[in-house]
Design a protein around this motif. Sequence first.
Motif, mmCIF file in Angstrom:
data_model
loop_
_atom_site.group_PDB
_atom_site.id
_atom_site.type_symbol
_atom_site.label_atom_id
_atom_site.label_comp_id
_atom_site.label_asym_id
_atom_site.label_seq_id
_atom_site.Cartn_x
_atom_site.Cartn_y
_atom_site.Cartn_z
ATOM 1 N N SER A 63 9.951 -9.442 -4.046
ATOM 2 C CA SER A 63 8.914 -9.791 -3.083
ATOM 3 C C SER A 63 8.608 -8.533 -2.283
ATOM 4 C CB SER A 63 9.362 -10.929 -2.170
ATOM 5 O OG SER A 63 10.526 -10.576 -1.487
ATOM 6 N N ILE A 64 7.321 -8.299 -2.079
ATOM 7 C CA ILE A 64 6.874 -7.118 -1.342
ATOM 8 C C ILE A 64 6.314 -7.584 -0.012
ATOM 9 C CG2 ILE A 64 5.183 -5.240 -1.308
ATOM 10 C CD1 ILE A 64 5.569 -4.933 -4.266
ATOM 11 N N ALA A 65 6.653 -6.863 1.029
ATOM 12 C CA ALA A 65 6.191 -7.212 2.372
ATOM 13 C C ALA A 65 4.668 -7.281 2.426
ATOM 14 C CB ALA A 65 6.712 -6.181 3.372
ATOM 15 N N LYS A 66 4.179 -8.290 3.074
ATOM 16 C CA LYS A 66 2.733 -8.442 3.254
ATOM 17 C C LYS A 66 2.301 -7.526 4.396
ATOM 18 C CE LYS A 66 2.297 -11.879 0.309
ATOM 19 N NZ LYS A 66 3.206 -11.338 -0.691
ATOM 20 N N LEU A 67 1.102 -7.007 4.286
ATOM 21 C CA LEU A 67 0.566 -6.180 5.376
ATOM 22 C C LEU A 67 0.215 -7.074 6.554
ATOM 23 C CD1 LEU A 67 -1.754 -3.749 3.413
ATOM 24 C CD2 LEU A 67 0.451 -3.246 4.429
ATOM 25 N N HIS A 68 0.537 -6.608 7.755
ATOM 26 C CA HIS A 68 0.258 -7.407 8.952
ATOM 27 C C HIS A 68 -1.022 -6.955 9.608
ATOM 28 C CE1 HIS A 68 4.195 -9.137 8.564
ATOM 29 N NE2 HIS A 68 4.693 -7.934 8.451
ATOM 30 N N LYS A 71 0.838 -1.210 0.000
ATOM 31 C CA LYS A 71 0.000 0.000 0.000
ATOM 32 C C LYS A 71 0.871 1.258 0.000
ATOM 33 C CE LYS A 71 -4.347 0.602 1.750
ATOM 34 N NZ LYS A 71 -5.270 -0.124 2.540
ATOM 35 N N ALA A 72 1.913 1.247 0.807
ATOM 36 C CA ALA A 72 2.808 2.404 0.911
ATOM 37 C C ALA A 72 3.610 2.603 -0.379
ATOM 38 C CB ALA A 72 3.755 2.224 2.104
ATOM 39 N N ILE A 73 4.049 1.509 -0.978
ATOM 40 C CA ILE A 73 4.798 1.597 -2.240
ATOM 41 C C ILE A 73 3.887 2.150 -3.342
ATOM 42 C CG2 ILE A 73 5.968 0.295 -4.059
ATOM 43 C CD1 ILE A 73 6.944 -1.646 -1.890
ATOM 44 N N ALA A 74 2.665 1.634 -3.404
ATOM 45 C CA ALA A 74 1.710 2.101 -4.411
ATOM 46 C C ALA A 74 1.475 3.604 -4.277
ATOM 47 C CB ALA A 74 0.385 1.340 -4.262
ATOM 48 N N LYS A 75 1.330 4.064 -3.030
ATOM 49 C CA LYS A 75 1.102 5.490 -2.788
ATOM 50 C C LYS A 75 2.333 6.306 -3.192
ATOM 51 C CE LYS A 75 -1.300 8.316 0.494
ATOM 52 N NZ LYS A 75 -2.323 8.213 1.484
ATOM 53 N N ALA A 76 3.509 5.810 -2.841
ATOM 54 C CA ALA A 76 4.753 6.516 -3.160
ATOM 55 C C ALA A 76 4.959 6.641 -4.669
ATOM 56 C CB ALA A 76 5.941 5.797 -2.515
ATOM 57 N N LEU A 77 4.510 5.627 -5.404
ATOM 58 C CA LEU A 77 4.698 5.628 -6.857
ATOM 59 C C LEU A 77 3.474 6.166 -7.609
ATOM 60 C CD1 LEU A 77 6.428 2.155 -7.245
ATOM 61 C CD2 LEU A 77 7.484 4.381 -7.537
ATOM 62 N N THR A 78 2.452 6.546 -6.871
ATOM 63 C CA THR A 78 1.159 6.976 -7.430
ATOM 64 C C THR A 78 0.667 5.982 -8.479
ATOM 65 O OG1 THR A 78 2.125 8.499 -9.072
ATOM 66 C CG2 THR A 78 1.531 9.429 -6.941
ATOM 67 N N ARG A 79 0.682 4.722 -8.104
ATOM 68 C CA ARG A 79 0.174 3.641 -8.941
ATOM 69 C C ARG A 79 -0.737 2.763 -8.107
ATOM 70 N NH1 ARG A 79 2.267 2.378 -13.884
ATOM 71 N NH2 ARG A 79 3.935 3.692 -14.571
ATOM 72 N N SER A 80 -1.566 1.988 -8.783
ATOM 73 C CA SER A 80 -2.458 1.088 -8.046
ATOM 74 C C SER A 80 -1.652 -0.053 -7.429
ATOM 75 C CB SER A 80 -3.521 0.508 -8.978
ATOM 76 O OG SER A 80 -2.924 -0.409 -9.872
ATOM 77 N N GLU A 81 -2.193 -0.639 -6.373
ATOM 78 C CA GLU A 81 -1.535 -1.778 -5.733
ATOM 79 C C GLU A 81 -1.398 -2.930 -6.725
ATOM 80 O OE1 GLU A 81 -3.153 -2.809 -1.871
ATOM 81 O OE2 GLU A 81 -3.559 -0.706 -1.478
ATOM 82 N N GLU A 82 -2.423 -3.115 -7.560
ATOM 83 C CA GLU A 82 -2.382 -4.188 -8.567
ATOM 84 C C GLU A 82 -1.218 -3.984 -9.531
ATOM 85 O OE1 GLU A 82 -4.061 -7.122 -8.865
ATOM 86 O OE2 GLU A 82 -4.694 -6.507 -6.868
ATOM 87 N N SER A 83 -1.043 -2.767 -9.984
ATOM 88 C CA SER A 83 0.026 -2.442 -10.908
ATOM 89 C C SER A 83 1.395 -2.699 -10.280
ATOM 90 C CB SER A 83 -0.093 -0.973 -11.337
ATOM 91 O OG SER A 83 0.997 -0.594 -12.130
ATOM 92 N N VAL A 84 1.551 -2.258 -9.046
ATOM 93 C CA VAL A 84 2.812 -2.437 -8.324
ATOM 94 C C VAL A 84 3.094 -3.928 -8.117
ATOM 95 C CG1 VAL A 84 3.978 -2.069 -6.095
ATOM 96 C CG2 VAL A 84 2.720 -0.190 -7.177
ATOM 97 N N LYS A 85 2.046 -4.653 -7.728
ATOM 98 C CA LYS A 85 2.188 -6.093 -7.487
ATOM 99 C C LYS A 85 2.603 -6.819 -8.773
ATOM 100 C CE LYS A 85 -1.500 -7.726 -5.508
ATOM 101 N NZ LYS A 85 -2.569 -8.398 -4.803
ATOM 102 N N ALA A 86 1.963 -6.460 -9.876
ATOM 103 C CA ALA A 86 2.261 -7.091 -11.160
ATOM 104 C C ALA A 86 3.697 -6.807 -11.593
ATOM 105 C CB ALA A 86 1.275 -6.603 -12.222
ATOM 106 N N ARG A 87 4.119 -5.564 -11.443
ATOM 107 C CA ARG A 87 5.478 -5.186 -11.845
ATOM 108 C C ARG A 87 6.512 -5.884 -10.954
ATOM 109 N NH1 ARG A 87 8.636 -2.731 -15.995
ATOM 110 N NH2 ARG A 87 10.610 -3.459 -15.175
ATOM 111 N N ALA A 88 6.252 -5.946 -9.665
ATOM 112 C CA ALA A 88 7.176 -6.589 -8.735
ATOM 113 C C ALA A 88 7.323 -8.069 -9.084
ATOM 114 C CB ALA A 88 6.670 -6.429 -7.305
#
Length: 61
Positions: A56-61, A33-50
């Motif tokens: 690997s992106i940290a899972k939210l706890h 969520k924080a990465i998506a906000k920092a990059l002004t992209r959707s979480e889906e987009s960030v997840k797909a690119r990663a």
Amino acid sequence: MAKGEGFERHKQPWRQDEVQKLHTLAKKGMALKAIAKALTRSEESVKARAKEDGLSIAKLH
């Protein structure tokens, strides 16, 4: 996808600086969520690119 999410740039190609920032933030253990906000992209987009880049992106706890 809900309308009016504001910051999402739908299907925009990733620029090199954005990719580098994604790698840096992911390696720091930042949450999706924080990465998506920092990059002004959707979480889906960030997840797909990663996933594409083998990050690997940290899972939210």
